[in-house]
Design an enzyme around this catalytic site. Sequence first.
Site, short mmCIF file in Angstrom:
data_model
loop_
_atom_site.label_atom_id
_atom_site.label_comp_id
_atom_site.label_asym_id
_atom_site.label_seq_id
_atom_site.Cartn_x
_atom_site.Cartn_y
_atom_site.Cartn_z
N CYS A 72 23.45 33.87 130.86
CA CYS A 72 23.91 34.59 129.67
C CYS A 72 24.67 33.65 128.73
CB CYS A 72 24.86 35.73 130.05
SG CYS A 72 24.12 37.07 130.99
N ASP A 73 24.66 34.02 127.46
CA ASP A 73 25.50 33.31 126.50
C ASP A 73 25.82 34.25 125.35
OD1 ASP A 73 26.55 30.47 125.79
OD2 ASP A 73 25.76 31.28 123.92
N SER A 74 27.06 34.19 124.86
CA SER A 74 27.50 35.08 123.78
C SER A 74 28.09 34.29 122.62
CB SER A 74 28.57 36.05 124.29
OG SER A 74 28.09 36.87 125.33
#
Length: 200
Positions: A72-74
């Site tokens: 994941c990456d935000s």
Amino acid sequence: MLASVPSFVLASASPARRRLLETAGIYPTVCQSNFDESQIQLSDAVELVKTLAEKKAEVVKNRYQDVLILGCDSVLSFAGEIYGKPESAQVAIARWQAMRGNTGLLYTGHSLIDLRQNKKITRCATTKVYFANISDRIIEDYIATGESLKCAGSFALEGKGGFFIEKIEGCHSNVIGLSMPLLAEMINELGYSITAFWQD
């Protein structure tokens, strides 16, 4: 639906993502990817988070067999800029002074690699965030806690930063770092049921 499910690996050191999964009955093996995010320079927020999520999951996949890996990456998109984690307290203060009373878009890329079936799915979830119009003093007090320095967009919805988010439009957990409904959809697309991953 496939009868048995592989073990679940979270390719992230984020305590918030791990807590989201564990609260929902999934206890992942945590394997930090340590991927150098500076290698990826993209101006489109959606493509950026999807690419970074994929890279993080791919780095980890060589360490395992027969597992499901989630990367994941935000980032936060505000006023045409892409905000990851702030580099310093001064940067975080300046961001909050600009964001207060305004809105931003929180993007989280999700990449699932299924080593059992040799399949990969990558998606992005987007949530609109409304920031409260808070004073300079409150901004400084919040940044002094250190919480904002660990978060994309310089705030943690599930922490002290939650006092200063007036409302959101879209997935709540996405702002914390992982869209639970999107994850369920992706797992279903791979032929598994999300309920099969629940542990007592």
